[in-house]
Design a protein around this motif. Structure first.
Motif, PDB file in Angstrom:
ATOM      1  N   CYS A   1     -14.586   4.481 -26.476  1.00 50.34           N
ATOM      2  CA  CYS A   1     -15.690   4.077 -27.355  1.00 50.34           C
ATOM      3  C   CYS A   1     -17.019   4.470 -26.722  1.00 50.34           C
ATOM      4  O   CYS A   1     -17.303   4.089 -25.596  1.00 50.34           O
ATOM      5  CB  CYS A   1     -15.692   2.562 -27.561  1.00 50.34           C
ATOM      6  SG  CYS A   1     -14.301   1.937 -28.486  1.00 50.34           S
TER       7      CYS A   1
ATOM      8  N   GLY B   1     -20.946  -6.806 -33.258  1.00 51.84           N
ATOM      9  CA  GLY B   1     -19.615  -7.376 -33.112  1.00 51.84           C
ATOM     10  C   GLY B   1     -19.313  -7.852 -31.705  1.00 51.84           C
ATOM     11  O   GLY B   1     -19.803  -7.315 -30.723  1.00 51.84           O
TER      12      GLY B   1
ATOM     13  N   LYS C   1      -8.971  -5.009 -28.032  1.00 48.72           N
ATOM     14  CA  LYS C   1      -9.422  -3.761 -28.664  1.00 48.72           C
ATOM     15  C   LYS C   1     -10.290  -2.938 -27.716  1.00 48.72           C
ATOM     16  O   LYS C   1     -10.965  -1.997 -28.136  1.00 48.72           O
ATOM     17  CB  LYS C   1     -10.187  -4.079 -29.948  1.00 48.72           C
ATOM     18  CG  LYS C   1      -9.303  -4.719 -30.999  1.00 48.72           C
ATOM     19  CD  LYS C   1     -10.068  -5.071 -32.239  1.00 48.72           C
ATOM     20  CE  LYS C   1      -9.113  -5.735 -33.232  1.00 48.72           C
ATOM     21  NZ  LYS C   1      -9.814  -6.317 -34.359  1.00 48.72           N
TER      22      LYS C   1
ATOM     23  N   THR D   1     -22.300  -9.705 -36.391  1.00 45.63           N
ATOM     24  CA  THR D   1     -22.096  -8.498 -37.179  1.00 45.63           C
ATOM     25  C   THR D   1     -23.355  -8.221 -37.995  1.00 45.63           C
ATOM     26  O   THR D   1     -24.176  -9.119 -38.232  1.00 45.63           O
ATOM     27  CB  THR D   1     -20.892  -8.635 -38.142  1.00 45.63           C
ATOM     28  OG1 THR D   1     -21.193  -9.662 -39.088  1.00 45.63           O
ATOM     29  CG2 THR D   1     -19.602  -8.926 -37.379  1.00 45.63           C
TER      30      THR D   1
ATOM     31  N   SER E   1     -15.346  -2.200 -27.280  1.00 50.85           N
ATOM     32  CA  SER E   1     -14.110  -2.374 -28.033  1.00 50.85           C
ATOM     33  C   SER E   1     -14.230  -1.705 -29.406  1.00 50.85           C
ATOM     34  O   SER E   1     -15.333  -1.549 -29.940  1.00 50.85           O
ATOM     35  CB  SER E   1     -13.746  -3.865 -28.166  1.00 50.85           C
ATOM     36  OG  SER E   1     -14.764  -4.633 -28.753  1.00 50.85           O
ATOM     37  N   THR E   2     -13.096  -1.332 -29.951  1.00 53.87           N
ATOM     38  CA  THR E   2     -13.066  -0.516 -31.171  1.00 53.87           C
ATOM     39  C   THR E   2     -13.587  -1.232 -32.407  1.00 53.87           C
ATOM     40  O   THR E   2     -13.938  -0.572 -33.392  1.00 53.87           O
ATOM     41  CB  THR E   2     -11.642   0.016 -31.443  1.00 53.87           C
ATOM     42  OG1 THR E   2     -10.745  -1.101 -31.548  1.00 53.87           O
ATOM     43  CG2 THR E   2     -11.180   0.950 -30.342  1.00 53.87           C
ATOM     44  N   ASN E   3     -13.653  -2.558 -32.394  1.00 56.52           N
ATOM     45  CA  ASN E   3     -14.201  -3.289 -33.537  1.00 56.52           C
ATOM     46  C   ASN E   3     -15.722  -3.208 -33.600  1.00 56.52           C
ATOM     47  O   ASN E   3     -16.317  -3.441 -34.648  1.00 56.52           O
ATOM     48  CB  ASN E   3     -13.782  -4.759 -33.496  1.00 56.52           C
ATOM     49  CG  ASN E   3     -14.340  -5.453 -32.271  1.00 56.52           C
ATOM     50  OD1 ASN E   3     -13.993  -5.105 -31.139  1.00 56.52           O
ATOM     51  ND2 ASN E   3     -15.206  -6.424 -32.471  1.00 56.52           N
ATOM     52  N   GLN E   4     -16.349  -2.895 -32.488  1.00 53.00           N
ATOM     53  CA  GLN E   4     -17.807  -2.826 -32.452  1.00 53.00           C
ATOM     54  C   GLN E   4     -18.265  -1.517 -33.097  1.00 53.00           C
ATOM     55  O   GLN E   4     -17.613  -0.486 -32.958  1.00 53.00           O
ATOM     56  CB  GLN E   4     -18.316  -2.923 -31.016  1.00 53.00           C
ATOM     57  CG  GLN E   4     -17.999  -4.276 -30.399  1.00 53.00           C
ATOM     58  CD  GLN E   4     -18.315  -4.332 -28.925  1.00 53.00           C
ATOM     59  OE1 GLN E   4     -17.901  -3.464 -28.150  1.00 53.00           O
ATOM     60  NE2 GLN E   4     -19.038  -5.368 -28.520  1.00 53.00           N
ATOM     61  N   ARG E   5     -19.394  -1.592 -33.805  1.00 49.46           N
ATOM     62  CA  ARG E   5     -19.870  -0.435 -34.548  1.00 49.46           C
ATOM     63  C   ARG E   5     -21.246   0.005 -34.058  1.00 49.46           C
ATOM     64  O   ARG E   5     -22.064  -0.829 -33.659  1.00 49.46           O
ATOM     65  CB  ARG E   5     -19.962  -0.769 -36.036  1.00 49.46           C
ATOM     66  CG  ARG E   5     -18.656  -1.237 -36.647  1.00 49.46           C
ATOM     67  CD  ARG E   5     -18.813  -1.682 -38.078  1.00 49.46           C
ATOM     68  NE  ARG E   5     -19.601  -2.920 -38.171  1.00 49.46           N
ATOM     69  CZ  ARG E   5     -19.872  -3.550 -39.302  1.00 49.46           C
ATOM     70  NH1 ARG E   5     -19.439  -3.074 -40.461  1.00 49.46           N
ATOM     71  NH2 ARG E   5     -20.571  -4.670 -39.314  1.00 49.46           N
TER      72      ARG E   5
ATOM     73  N   GLU F   1     -13.909  -7.566 -27.989  1.00 44.43           N
ATOM     74  CA  GLU F   1     -12.546  -8.082 -28.119  1.00 44.43           C
ATOM     75  C   GLU F   1     -11.663  -7.361 -27.114  1.00 44.43           C
ATOM     76  O   GLU F   1     -11.442  -6.156 -27.226  1.00 44.43           O
ATOM     77  CB  GLU F   1     -12.035  -7.882 -29.549  1.00 44.43           C
ATOM     78  CG  GLU F   1     -12.815  -8.699 -30.564  1.00 44.43           C
ATOM     79  CD  GLU F   1     -12.300  -8.560 -31.986  1.00 44.43           C
ATOM     80  OE1 GLU F   1     -11.140  -8.112 -32.171  1.00 44.43           O
ATOM     81  OE2 GLU F   1     -13.061  -8.909 -32.898  1.00 44.43           O
TER      82      GLU F   1
END
Length: 166
Positions: A138, A127, A133, A103, A143-147, A130
Motif C-alpha cells: 500500500c 480509515g 489488512k 472515513t 492497510s488495504t481498507n485505507q484510501r 486494520e
C-alpha cells in the motif's frame, strides 16, 4: 490558539504523502487501532502544547518542501487547530494531506469543524488501520481498507474519487 503535538515537526518526509513533506504530528486519538504504529499518540493529554503561531513560523521558513502532512494521533481530534495549519500551508503554496481513522463518509455527515478541516485538505488518507489488512504494498498507508482520496475532486463530483497513485 494552542495545539497539542506528539513530537517535533518533521521535515523532509518521503513516506507521509507524495513529494518531500513536512509532517505535523498531532497528539490524541480515540480510534485505538490494534497494532497502531503510533500508540504513544493516543493520550489526548500527552505530548506538549505549542502555539499555532510558532507552527506557522516554521511553515513560513520551509524550503524545498512539496506540502504539509497532518498526522498523529489524529488531526481530526483537534480540527480547529489543524484547519488553521492547513489554511496557512495553502496560503504558503503547499499542498495538504491528512491522515485519519475516520472515513470520508463519516467526516461528510455533519457540517462541523471536522467537515471544515476535510474540505481544506487536498488528499485524505482515511480509515482505521486494520492489522488483518496490513500490506507493505500500500502506497502511503498501512492497510488495504485505507484510501487515498482526492478531496477536491470528491467534493466536485459528490462521490469519493481515489487519488491516481501513478
Amino acid at each position: 490558539m494552542k495545539v497539542r503535538l506528539a513530537g517535533n515537526i518533521q521535515r523532509d518526509s518521503i513516506v507521509d504523502g507524495s513529494g518531500i513533506r513536512t509532517v505535523v504530528w498531532f497528539q490524541g486519538c480515540k480510534h485505538h487501532c490494534k497494532e497502531c504504529h503510533n500508540p504513544e499518540t493516543w493520550n489526548p493529554n500527552g505530548g506538549f502544547e505549542v502555539d499555532l503561531e510558532d507552527i506557522k513560523e516554521q511553515i513560513k521558513n520551509l524550503k524545498y518542501q512539496t506540502g504539509i502532512t497532518l498526522s498523529g494521533g489524529d488531526p481530526f481530534f483537534q480540527p480547529e487547530a489543524a484547519l488553521e495549519i492547513a489554511k496557512f500551508a495553502h496560503s504558503s503554496g503547499l499542498n495538504v494531506w491528512g491522515y485519519t481513522g475516520f472515513t470520508y463518509e463519516e467526516l461528510m455527515q455533519n457540517d462541523d469543524a471536522k467537515n471544515k478541516l476535510l474540505r481544506e485538505l487536498d488528499v485524505l488518507v482515511d480509515g482505521r488501520f486494520e492489522i488483518d489488512k496490513k500490506s507493505l504494498a500500500c502506497k502511503f498507508r498501512g492497510s488495504t481498507n485505507q484510501r487515498l482520496i482526492d478531496v477536491k475532486k470528491s467534493l466536485d463530483e459528490g462521490m469519493v474519487v481515489l487519488l491516481d497513485e501513478n
